[in-house]
Design a protein around this motif. Structure first.
Motif, short mmCIF file in Angstrom:
data_model
loop_
_atom_site.label_atom_id
_atom_site.label_comp_id
_atom_site.label_asym_id
_atom_site.label_seq_id
_atom_site.Cartn_x
_atom_site.Cartn_y
_atom_site.Cartn_z
N LYS A 177 0.82 -1.26 -0.07
CA LYS A 177 0.06 -0.04 -0.02
C LYS A 177 0.81 1.27 -0.08
O LYS A 177 0.58 2.25 -0.46
CB LYS A 177 -0.87 -0.01 1.28
CG LYS A 177 -1.88 -1.43 1.36
CD LYS A 177 -3.23 -0.86 0.78
CE LYS A 177 -4.07 -1.92 1.16
NZ LYS A 177 -5.39 -2.11 0.14
N LYS A 185 -4.00 0.96 7.14
CA LYS A 185 -3.94 0.06 6.25
C LYS A 185 -2.71 -0.68 6.38
O LYS A 185 -1.61 0.05 6.15
CB LYS A 185 -3.93 0.33 4.76
CG LYS A 185 -5.26 1.18 4.29
CD LYS A 185 -5.23 1.50 3.00
CE LYS A 185 -6.73 2.10 2.69
NZ LYS A 185 -7.13 2.35 1.12
N VAL A 233 -7.55 -3.65 6.18
CA VAL A 233 -7.84 -2.30 6.56
C VAL A 233 -8.91 -2.06 7.52
O VAL A 233 -9.89 -2.74 7.67
CB VAL A 233 -8.54 -1.89 5.02
CG1 VAL A 233 -9.00 -0.14 5.02
CG2 VAL A 233 -7.52 -1.85 3.89
N GLU A 238 -4.53 6.82 6.47
CA GLU A 238 -4.83 8.00 5.35
C GLU A 238 -6.18 8.57 5.79
O GLU A 238 -6.88 8.12 6.42
CB GLU A 238 -4.95 7.37 3.93
CG GLU A 238 -6.01 6.21 3.51
CD GLU A 238 -6.07 5.79 2.65
OE1 GLU A 238 -4.87 5.71 1.74
OE2 GLU A 238 -7.15 5.24 1.83
N GLU A 239 -6.54 9.68 5.09
CA GLU A 239 -7.82 10.37 5.29
C GLU A 239 -8.89 9.47 4.72
O GLU A 239 -8.73 8.68 3.89
CB GLU A 239 -7.47 11.43 4.37
CG GLU A 239 -8.48 12.47 3.71
CD GLU A 239 -8.40 13.29 2.69
OE1 GLU A 239 -9.00 14.27 2.63
OE2 GLU A 239 -7.29 13.09 2.14
N LEU A 278 -12.34 8.76 2.87
CA LEU A 278 -13.18 9.53 1.66
C LEU A 278 -14.49 8.99 1.71
O LEU A 278 -15.00 7.90 1.79
CB LEU A 278 -12.39 9.13 0.44
CG LEU A 278 -10.97 9.84 0.18
CD1 LEU A 278 -10.53 8.97 -1.02
CD2 LEU A 278 -10.93 11.23 0.27
N GLU A 302 -18.42 3.57 -4.04
CA GLU A 302 -17.37 2.92 -4.63
C GLU A 302 -17.70 2.19 -5.98
O GLU A 302 -18.68 1.78 -6.20
CB GLU A 302 -16.57 1.77 -3.77
CG GLU A 302 -15.79 2.40 -2.56
CD GLU A 302 -15.60 1.36 -1.59
OE1 GLU A 302 -14.71 0.47 -1.85
OE2 GLU A 302 -15.82 1.50 -0.36
N LYS A 335 -19.50 -5.57 -0.82
CA LYS A 335 -18.37 -6.27 0.13
C LYS A 335 -18.86 -6.46 1.54
O LYS A 335 -18.43 -7.77 1.83
CB LYS A 335 -17.45 -5.10 0.29
CG LYS A 335 -16.58 -4.76 -1.08
CD LYS A 335 -15.03 -4.36 -0.52
CE LYS A 335 -14.16 -4.31 -1.87
NZ LYS A 335 -14.34 -3.04 -2.37
N GLU A 360 -7.72 1.88 -3.81
CA GLU A 360 -6.61 1.04 -4.14
C GLU A 360 -6.22 0.32 -5.44
O GLU A 360 -7.24 0.70 -6.35
CB GLU A 360 -6.93 -0.38 -2.92
CG GLU A 360 -8.10 -1.26 -3.79
CD GLU A 360 -8.30 -2.43 -3.15
OE1 GLU A 360 -7.39 -3.03 -2.48
OE2 GLU A 360 -9.43 -3.13 -3.45
P1 AMP Z 1 -8.88 -1.56 0.40
O1 AMP Z 1 -8.22 -2.82 0.79
O2 AMP Z 1 -7.79 -0.34 0.35
O3 AMP Z 1 -9.55 -1.69 -0.93
O4 AMP Z 1 -9.75 -1.22 1.41
C1 AMP Z 1 -11.00 -1.82 1.98
C2 AMP Z 1 -12.11 -0.90 2.02
O5 AMP Z 1 -12.15 -0.14 3.03
C3 AMP Z 1 -12.56 -0.46 0.87
O6 AMP Z 1 -13.34 -1.05 -0.12
C4 AMP Z 1 -13.28 1.03 1.34
O7 AMP Z 1 -14.59 0.38 1.59
C5 AMP Z 1 -12.72 1.25 2.62
N1 AMP Z 1 -11.59 2.07 2.43
C6 AMP Z 1 -10.31 2.00 2.27
N2 AMP Z 1 -9.75 3.24 2.39
C7 AMP Z 1 -10.57 4.30 2.52
C8 AMP Z 1 -10.56 5.76 2.47
N3 AMP Z 1 -9.47 6.40 2.49
N4 AMP Z 1 -11.75 6.26 2.78
C9 AMP Z 1 -13.07 5.61 2.89
N5 AMP Z 1 -12.98 4.13 2.92
C10 AMP Z 1 -12.03 3.74 2.57
#
Ligand code: AMP
Ligand code: GLY
Length: 426
Positions: free
Chosen positions: A107, A153, A163, A194-195, A197, A201, A223, A292
């Motif tokens: 990441k 993360k 996450v 991270e911030e 958001l 999605e 999900k 991601e």
């Molecule tokens: P990832 O494995 O990075 O896709 O993260 C898993 C899930 O966490 C994502 O599908 C989002 O629903 C949530 N997520 C990850 N990063 C963020 C973010 N910066 N802001 C809001 N939701 C996030």
């Protein structure tokens, strides 16, 4: 032409189902495959990361194209492994080199890459386990200085569990401590904070030969395990394609701000990338941000994206391997596709395997992609958390979804569960 497909999920069954329709295909091997892929080709019981055994199969069966389904072998360098064998370097591997796979495998690497090439993503900082307590203190100070929610993360692959999103700063600091202490093994020794958001999605995919790229249909994945998007995260409980808010204006922003800078950034970084790029995006008031990168197709997104592709996928893979994707077009059906995932009782926690699946012969009004099944004493039995994906294609996603639910109704195994609200937010 003989082809080897690596993996054993619903994504691989969807890819196998599509490859099987190509007039260019002679024999399809799937390693290790599942009860569904056995209907499309020859399953070979080799693990996805047993590179020497996979290479031996490629030699003995004169395989020309190797399609890598999951991320794990890519992150472990399967592409480079083939390139390093004198007699196999001409084999076309669909999947990036180890250096390219870092987009998913780290990441922190992905965030640095996006920062360098100006690709919109959440602001972040990375902290690593170091000597003494310095990093923990710096991270705690950082957490206390920004507003919640806090997105933590684990840097490395953590089977989709790395996450954690928390509202309370003290809980976030505790969580970070646990990650540093090895909650996710080596993967959590470095943590991106991270911030958060706020938005909706979607998953966007391209197939690239490193220079040219083709945009595949986009999809929306559901999900969480529970209806109304509640409960624990899973690999995905259903998907819809196309996605209504991915209108031409939004997709133009995705192309110019995200896809093109990513392909150009890979080139500028000297990373040879041939394969799929999966952009996990979030739409924040009409503006796309990258949540991601994945270096493979999505699952269950593949189960709705692949059935909408009209072009010959094997022809596109050959062009990818030859670096000639610029001469190809992707023809996509205007129809909509929906898929509903039937999972094992207890998933995403512990669940039982080996349960007989009944009623598959009744599910004739659509496609049943196998995700976690195997054959035992001539019966289809469960072999994973996500077991079957019920896909349908129709003029609208609502019609498609209705048929998927009708199909799912007749199929069962002990403890089977599926969400009845896929598409609820569209
Ligand atoms: P990832 O494995 O990075 O896709 O993260 C898993 C899930 O966490 C994502 O599908 C989002 O629903 C949530 N997520 C990850 N990063 C963020 C973010 N910066 N802001 C809001 N939701 C996030
Ligand atoms: N469905 C999300 C993924 O494949 O990562």
């Amino acid at each position: 032409m003989n082809v080897l497909l690596i993996g054993s999920g619903g994504r691989e069954h969807a890819i196998a189902w599509k490859l099987m329709q190509s007039p260019l295909l002679t024999k399809l091997f799937i390693a290790p495959g599942n009860a569904g892929t056995a209907l499309c080709g020859i399953n070979v019981p080799i693990a996805v990361d047993n590179f020497p055994a996979l290479a031996q199969l490629v030699r003995s069966e004169k395989i020309k194209i190797v399609v890598v389904g999951p991320e794990d072998p890519l992150v472990k360098g399967i592409s480079d492994y083939f390139k390093d064998q004198d007699d196999l370097r001409w084999v076309g591997v669909i999947g990036p080199s180890e250096s390219g796979a870092r987009l998913e495998g780290s990441k922190d690497f992905a965030k640095q890459f996006m920062e360098k090439y100006n690709i919109p993503t959440a602001r972040y900082r990375t902290f690593s386990v170091g000597k003494g307590n310095e990093q923990m203190e710096a991270a705690s100070a950082f957490i206390r200085s920004v507003s919640p929610p806090y997105v933590l993360k684990a840097d490395g692959l953590a089977a989709g569990k790395g996450v954690v999103i928390l509202n309370d700063p003290e809980q976030a600091i505790t969580e970070l401590g646990e990650m540093f202490d090895g909650k996710f093994g080596q993967a959590g020794k470095k943590v991106v904070i991270e911030e958060f958001l706020e938005g909706i999605e979607l998953s966007v995919f391209v197939l690239t030969d490193g220079n040219s790229w083709l945009l595949l249909p986009e999809a929306k994945d559901y999900k969480r395990i529970g209806e109304g998007d509640t409960g624990l995260n899973t690999g995905g409980m259903g998907a819809i394609s196309p996605v209504s808010f991915a209108n031409p204006d939004f997709m133009e922003k995705v192309k110019t701000r995200i896809i093109e800078p990513t392909i150009n950034g890979l080139k500028a970084s000297g990373i040879h990338y041939q394969g799929f790029i999966f952009f996990g995006l979030i739409n924040v008031q009409g503006e796309p941000f990258v949540i991601e990168y994945n270096v493979r197709m999505g699952d269950p997104e593949s189960e709705v994206v692949i059935p909408r592709i009209k072009s010959d996928l094997l022809e596109l893979f050959i062009a990818t391997a030859e670096g000639k994707l610029n001469s190809k077009e992707l023809v996509i059906s205007k129809d909509s596709a929906a898929t509903v995932m039937m999972v094992s009782g207890g998933y995403p926690g512990d669940y039982q395997k080996g349960l007989p699946v009944t009623g598959l012969e009744l599910a004739t009004d659509g496609i049943v992609f196998h995700a976690g099944t195997t054959i035992s004493e001539k019966l289809v039995v469960t072999n994973g958390g996500r077991v079957l994906a019920f896909t349908s294609v129709d003029t609208t996603w609502k019609k498609a979804l209705k048929r998927s639910y009708k199909n799912a109704k007749g199929v069962s195994f002990k403890g089977a569960f599926y969400r009845r609200d896929i598409g609820f937010d569209l």
